[in-house]
Design a protein around this motif. Structure first.
Motif, PDB file in Angstrom:
ATOM      1  N   UNK A 254      -1.628   1.457   8.320  1.00 19.61           N
ATOM      2  CA  UNK A 254      -1.509   0.227   7.528  1.00 19.61           C
ATOM      3  C   UNK A 254      -0.960   0.622   6.161  1.00 19.61           C
ATOM      4  N   UNK A 255       0.020  -0.131   5.658  1.00 15.53           N
ATOM      5  CA  UNK A 255       0.734   0.230   4.433  1.00 15.53           C
ATOM      6  C   UNK A 255       0.539  -0.825   3.337  1.00 15.53           C
ATOM      7  N   UNK A 256       0.741  -0.410   2.113  1.00 16.01           N
ATOM      8  CA  UNK A 256       0.694  -1.347   0.988  1.00 16.01           C
ATOM      9  C   UNK A 256       1.998  -2.128   0.894  1.00 16.01           C
ATOM     10  N   UNK A 257       1.943  -3.311   0.279  1.00 20.87           N
ATOM     11  CA  UNK A 257       3.169  -4.095   0.072  1.00 20.87           C
ATOM     12  C   UNK A 257       3.570  -4.151  -1.406  1.00 20.87           C
ATOM     13  N   UNK A 258       2.887  -3.348  -2.234  1.00 24.23           N
ATOM     14  CA  UNK A 258       3.242  -3.237  -3.650  1.00 24.23           C
ATOM     15  C   UNK A 258       2.657  -1.935  -4.191  1.00 24.23           C
ATOM     16  N   UNK A 312       4.757   0.354   0.086  1.00 21.89           N
ATOM     17  CA  UNK A 312       4.966   1.032   1.364  1.00 21.89           C
ATOM     18  C   UNK A 312       4.146   2.294   1.522  1.00 21.89           C
ATOM     19  N   UNK A 313       3.188   2.524   0.637  1.00 22.07           N
ATOM     20  CA  UNK A 313       2.329   3.686   0.756  1.00 22.07           C
ATOM     21  C   UNK A 313       1.282   3.489   1.854  1.00 22.07           C
ATOM     22  N   UNK A 314       0.760   4.602   2.348  1.00 25.00           N
ATOM     23  CA  UNK A 314      -0.221   4.534   3.434  1.00 25.00           C
ATOM     24  C   UNK A 314      -1.604   4.162   2.887  1.00 25.00           C
ATOM     25  N   UNK A 315      -2.307   3.337   3.661  1.00 25.04           N
ATOM     26  CA  UNK A 315      -3.697   2.991   3.347  1.00 25.04           C
ATOM     27  C   UNK A 315      -4.624   3.745   4.291  1.00 25.04           C
ATOM     28  N   UNK A 316      -4.591   3.377   5.561  1.00 22.03           N
ATOM     29  CA  UNK A 316      -5.410   4.104   6.523  1.00 22.03           C
ATOM     30  C   UNK A 316      -4.769   4.029   7.908  1.00 22.03           C
ATOM     31  N   UNK A 317      -5.185   4.980   8.750  1.00 19.84           N
ATOM     32  CA  UNK A 317      -4.739   5.098  10.139  1.00 19.84           C
ATOM     33  C   UNK A 317      -5.801   4.445  11.002  1.00 19.84           C
TER      34      UNK A 317
END
Length: 322
Positions: A254-258, A312-317
């Motif tokens: 799951x990725x960030x949108x900002x 677009x950075x990663x949050x968690x798998x």
């Protein structure tokens, strides 16, 4: 005690050249540097007294993934070579150039685990990958490839394997991991490249980067010994886990949108419910700007630990439990 100067260099690994019933240590000269000098990989070869499978263990395909190194080292100290049926091969460091620099990627900035099986006449990383597959991996009948999380992230102890295949599914189960994530072969990984040439392979994600974690290392050794017993190469009793692994038929990041400063709330291996809060993001002034919620029920396989997070950075798998 073996002296480094006494360990011979080879440019081709021919198992018939190594005496049975003994442990052999060699440097495999895979490519040459700008001086024309060899860049070498350490290779351990435990030849049994009897015929049997060839099983390979690899680590540090990424140069900062260290937990797998002592797992392989200690495995070879524990097994008695004259009692092995077959051959055990260990490569504690696959990506020597990155290991020297304490970096994840190869010298040209490429992730080796995205370009397997490489190219015979490609660029520097492609040729390196191609020769490793041709000269080392092709000797194996089975492969267990040890990794860790990437920089700025942490992992559970989990396995990536094609669980629709009975052999790789069993090898995965025997690792006593927390989670098993179903993954098919064609993804440019070492595991995928091995599977595509008929070598059953699994990926072991053994903890976090740039460190040694004793608990994960102990679990890793147990898993490798379990695999050798299962394949009939060693006598002994398979050590089963007290708690079976959670099986995930699907997983994704799951990725960030900002961009902003990110706090990820769930712990590794924690079950999360759909719509539960998984992360909070703040701007540089400390104002809350975004909350992120789980898109469905699942389990946390890995997560970001770096607060600095761009769009677009990663949050968690997130693993989706079967």
């Amino acid at each position: 005690m073996t002296k480094m100067k006494d360990i011979k260099h080879v440019s081709h690994i021919d198992l018939s050249n190594f005496e049975r019933g003994k442990l052999h240590k060699v440097w495999f000269d895979i490519v040459t540097d700008a001086f024309g000098l060899p860049i070498s990989l350490p290779v351990l070869i435990g030849r049994g007294s009897e015929d049997g499978p060839v099983v390979g263990f690899t680590a540090a395909v990424h140069g900062n993934e260290l937990n797998g190194i002592p797992v392989i080292q200690r495995l070879f100290k524990e097994i008695e070579n004259e009692k092995i049926k077959g051959t055990v091969i260990g490569v504690p460091v696959v990506n020597s150039p990155a290991f020297f620099r304490m970096k994840r990627r190869f010298v040209d900035g490429v992730d080796l685990n995205h370009i397997m099986p490489g190219k015979k006449e490609g660029n520097v990383s492609e040729v390196y990958a191609f020769r490793f597959i041709r000269e080392v991996i092709s000797r194996f009948d089975y492969l267990l490839d040890l990794h860790t999380a990437s920089t700025g992230r942490i992992n559970s102890y989990y396995i990536r394997a094609d669980i629709s295949d009975p052999v790789t599914s069993e090898l995965a189960t025997l690792q006593n991991a927390q989670i098993i994530a179903h993954k098919t072969a064609s993804d440019g990984s070492l595991r995928g490249a091995a599977n595509e040439i008929g070598i059953p392979a699994i990926t072991m994600e053994v903890g976090n980067p740039s460190t040694f974690q004793k608990g994960y290392i102990r679990s890793g050794i147990t898993g490798l010994l379990n695999a050798l017993i299962y394949l009939g190469m060693l006598e002994g009793e398979i050590e089963r886990p007290e708690i079976p692994a959670v099986i995930c038929h699907e997983s994704y990041w799951i990725y960030t949108d900002r961009g902003g400063l990110l706090t990820v709330h769930p712990e590794i291996s924690q079950l999360v419910k759909k719509d539960s809060l998984i992360a909070t993001q703040y701007n540089i002034f400390g104002d809350k700007i975004r909350e992120y919620f789980a898109p469905q029920d699942g389990i946390v396989i890995g997560k970001s630990t770096s607060p600095v997070n761009q769009t677009g950075g990663r949050i968690l798998h997130l693993g989706i439990v079967k």
